[in-house]
Enzyme design. Structure first.
Site, PDB file in Angstrom:
ATOM      1  N   LYS A 123      17.030   2.899  -0.028  1.00  0.00           N
ATOM      2  CA  LYS A 123      17.840   2.677   1.178  1.00  0.00           C
ATOM      3  C   LYS A 123      18.971   1.714   0.796  1.00  0.00           C
ATOM      4  O   LYS A 123      18.959   0.529   1.129  1.00  0.00           O
ATOM      5  CB  LYS A 123      16.956   2.086   2.280  1.00  0.00           C
TER       6      LYS A 123
ATOM      7  N   LYS B 293       0.816  -1.196   0.000  1.00  0.00           N
ATOM      8  CA  LYS B 293       0.000   0.000   0.000  1.00  0.00           C
ATOM      9  C   LYS B 293       0.857   1.255   0.000  1.00  0.00           C
ATOM     10  O   LYS B 293       0.393   2.344  -0.307  1.00  0.00           O
ATOM     11  CB  LYS B 293      -0.850   0.057   1.289  1.00  0.00           C
ATOM     12  N   GLY B 294       2.114   1.097   0.401  1.00  0.00           N
ATOM     13  CA  GLY B 294       2.967   2.256   0.676  1.00  0.00           C
ATOM     14  C   GLY B 294       3.117   3.240  -0.475  1.00  0.00           C
ATOM     15  O   GLY B 294       3.267   4.442  -0.259  1.00  0.00           O
TER      16      GLY B 294
ATOM     17  N   PHE C 130      14.665   3.765  10.142  1.00  0.00           N
ATOM     18  CA  PHE C 130      13.266   3.347   9.965  1.00  0.00           C
ATOM     19  C   PHE C 130      12.455   4.582   9.579  1.00  0.00           C
ATOM     20  O   PHE C 130      12.279   5.509  10.377  1.00  0.00           O
ATOM     21  CB  PHE C 130      12.742   2.750  11.270  1.00  0.00           C
ATOM     22  N   VAL C 131      11.970   4.603   8.341  1.00  0.00           N
ATOM     23  CA  VAL C 131      11.248   5.790   7.879  1.00  0.00           C
ATOM     24  C   VAL C 131       9.750   5.525   7.754  1.00  0.00           C
ATOM     25  O   VAL C 131       9.322   4.420   7.423  1.00  0.00           O
ATOM     26  CB  VAL C 131      11.813   6.330   6.541  1.00  0.00           C
TER      27      VAL C 131
ATOM     28  N   GLU D  24       7.372   2.231  -6.661  1.00  0.00           N
ATOM     29  CA  GLU D  24       7.595   1.777  -5.274  1.00  0.00           C
ATOM     30  C   GLU D  24       7.832   2.976  -4.365  1.00  0.00           C
ATOM     31  O   GLU D  24       8.413   3.976  -4.794  1.00  0.00           O
ATOM     32  CB  GLU D  24       8.821   0.858  -5.213  1.00  0.00           C
ATOM     33  N   ASP D  25       7.412   2.859  -3.117  1.00  0.00           N
ATOM     34  CA  ASP D  25       7.729   3.902  -2.147  1.00  0.00           C
ATOM     35  C   ASP D  25       9.176   3.763  -1.685  1.00  0.00           C
ATOM     36  O   ASP D  25       9.904   4.745  -1.599  1.00  0.00           O
ATOM     37  CB  ASP D  25       6.760   3.883  -0.961  1.00  0.00           C
TER      38      ASP D  25
ATOM     39  N   ASP E 220       4.462   3.080   6.586  1.00  0.00           N
ATOM     40  CA  ASP E 220       3.852   2.868   7.904  1.00  0.00           C
ATOM     41  C   ASP E 220       4.784   2.169   8.883  1.00  0.00           C
ATOM     42  O   ASP E 220       5.805   1.589   8.508  1.00  0.00           O
ATOM     43  CB  ASP E 220       2.606   1.991   7.765  1.00  0.00           C
TER      44      ASP E 220
ATOM     45  N   ASP F  14      14.388  -1.437   0.000  1.00  0.00           N
ATOM     46  CA  ASP F  14      15.177  -1.651   1.218  1.00  0.00           C
ATOM     47  C   ASP F  14      16.176  -2.776   0.907  1.00  0.00           C
ATOM     48  O   ASP F  14      17.238  -2.532   0.331  1.00  0.00           O
ATOM     49  CB  ASP F  14      14.172  -2.009   2.325  1.00  0.00           C
TER      50      ASP F  14
ATOM     51  N   ARG G 297       1.062   6.593   7.876  1.00  0.00           N
ATOM     52  CA  ARG G 297       1.022   6.692   6.409  1.00  0.00           C
ATOM     53  C   ARG G 297       0.572   8.081   5.953  1.00  0.00           C
ATOM     54  O   ARG G 297       0.972   8.567   4.911  1.00  0.00           O
ATOM     55  CB  ARG G 297       0.056   5.652   5.826  1.00  0.00           C
TER      56      ARG G 297
HETATM   57  C1  PRP Z   1       7.594  -2.076   1.593  1.00  0.00           C
HETATM   58  C2  PRP Z   1       7.808  -1.414   0.233  1.00  0.00           C
HETATM   59  C3  PRP Z   1       8.340  -2.523  -0.608  1.00  0.00           C
HETATM   60  C4  PRP Z   1       9.062  -3.409   0.386  1.00  0.00           C
HETATM   61  C5  PRP Z   1      10.523  -3.112   0.284  1.00  0.00           C
HETATM   62  O1  PRP Z   1       6.327  -2.661   1.631  1.00  0.00           O
HETATM   63  O2  PRP Z   1       6.628  -0.873  -0.284  1.00  0.00           O
HETATM   64  O3  PRP Z   1       7.316  -3.226  -1.290  1.00  0.00           O
HETATM   65  O4  PRP Z   1       8.618  -3.055   1.703  1.00  0.00           O
HETATM   66  O5  PRP Z   1      11.254  -3.968   1.141  1.00  0.00           O
HETATM   67  P1  PRP Z   1      12.448  -4.866   0.621  1.00  0.00           P
HETATM   68  O6  PRP Z   1      13.246  -4.056  -0.364  1.00  0.00           O
HETATM   69  O7  PRP Z   1      13.235  -5.155   1.886  1.00  0.00           O
HETATM   70  O8  PRP Z   1      11.897  -6.125   0.015  1.00  0.00           O
HETATM   71  P2  PRP Z   1       5.698  -3.239   2.985  1.00  0.00           P
HETATM   72  O9  PRP Z   1       6.000  -4.717   3.065  1.00  0.00           O
HETATM   73  O10 PRP Z   1       6.142  -2.397   4.136  1.00  0.00           O
HETATM   74  O11 PRP Z   1       4.127  -3.133   2.726  1.00  0.00           O
HETATM   75  P3  PRP Z   1       3.197  -1.829   2.640  1.00  0.00           P
HETATM   76  O12 PRP Z   1       3.663  -1.029   1.452  1.00  0.00           O
HETATM   77  O13 PRP Z   1       1.825  -2.368   2.443  1.00  0.00           O
HETATM   78  O14 PRP Z   1       3.347  -1.067   3.944  1.00  0.00           O
END
Ligand code: PRP
Length: 185
Positions: A132, A44-45, A153-154, A100-101, A160, A104, A166
């Protein structure tokens, strides 16, 4: 103007977000000159970013959404992605941009890219608001990056912690005491 939120310090304020999204849109338009662009928002991010980016772009766009979650339920991404909501529109033959938001570890994106490639888009690129880099475990290519950020942690602007924060209009760093014992994102 929203009051400061306890435990969150501003990393990228609303104006910097707006300005960078405008300039990102110009970068993207140059690459897709004359083409129809199909944006895929990773739920959802990325929703806030996708909406603002779509409005900033001066080329025709279509939108779709994909939901993914990592197997295992641990705090860290396992890299094995399960689709919780699949695309509504076929991407075969389309010029696709994954929005993508944050990237990581890169494991989610690497798996998703692989999966979407099997559906034969004409092109497949990635735009991430936040990179990141220090946390990367998979060297997945990102074509358009908004900001490179430190390994903190952002939250905010779609991101979120346990579904909170969010709605903040900025990206902020969450105080470690708020998520003690959990992953860095
Ligand atoms: C976040 C973000 C990516 C993923 C990145 O989603 O939107 O999809 O984590 O992490 P990675 O590079 O370590 O794989 P999240 O799982 O937090 O779900 P959300 O967007 O619904 O909060």
């Amino acid at each position: 103007m929203r009051e400061p939120v306890d435990g969150v310090s501003v990393l990228i304020d609303a104006k910097r977000l707006r300005d960078r999204i405008e300039s990102l849109a110009r970068e993207i338009e140059m690459v897709y000159d004359g083409l129809d662009l199909h944006l895929i928002c990773v739920l959802k991010g990325a929703t806030f970013f996708m909406v603002d980016l779509a409005r900033a772009l001066r080329c025709p766009v279509s939108l779709d959404f994909i939901g993914v979650s990592s197997y295992g339920g641990g705090a860290r991404s396992s890299g094995i992605v399960r689709i919780t909501k699949d695309l509504d529109i076929s991407i075969e033959g389309r010029d696709v941009l994954i929005v993508e938001d944050i990237v990581d570890t890169g494991l989610t994106l690497a798996h998703m890219r692989e999966l979407l490639m099997t559906r034969e888009p004409r092109s497949l690129r990635v735009c991430a608001l936040l990179d990141k880099r220090e946390a990367r475990l998979s060297s997945v290519p990102i074509d358009f990056v908004g900001f490179t950020i430190p390994n903190s942690f952002v939250v905010g602007y779609g991101l979120d912690y346990t579904e909170r924060y969010r709605e903040l209009p900025y990206v902020g760093v969450l105080e470690p005491s708020r998520y003690q014992g959990e992953s860095s994102r």
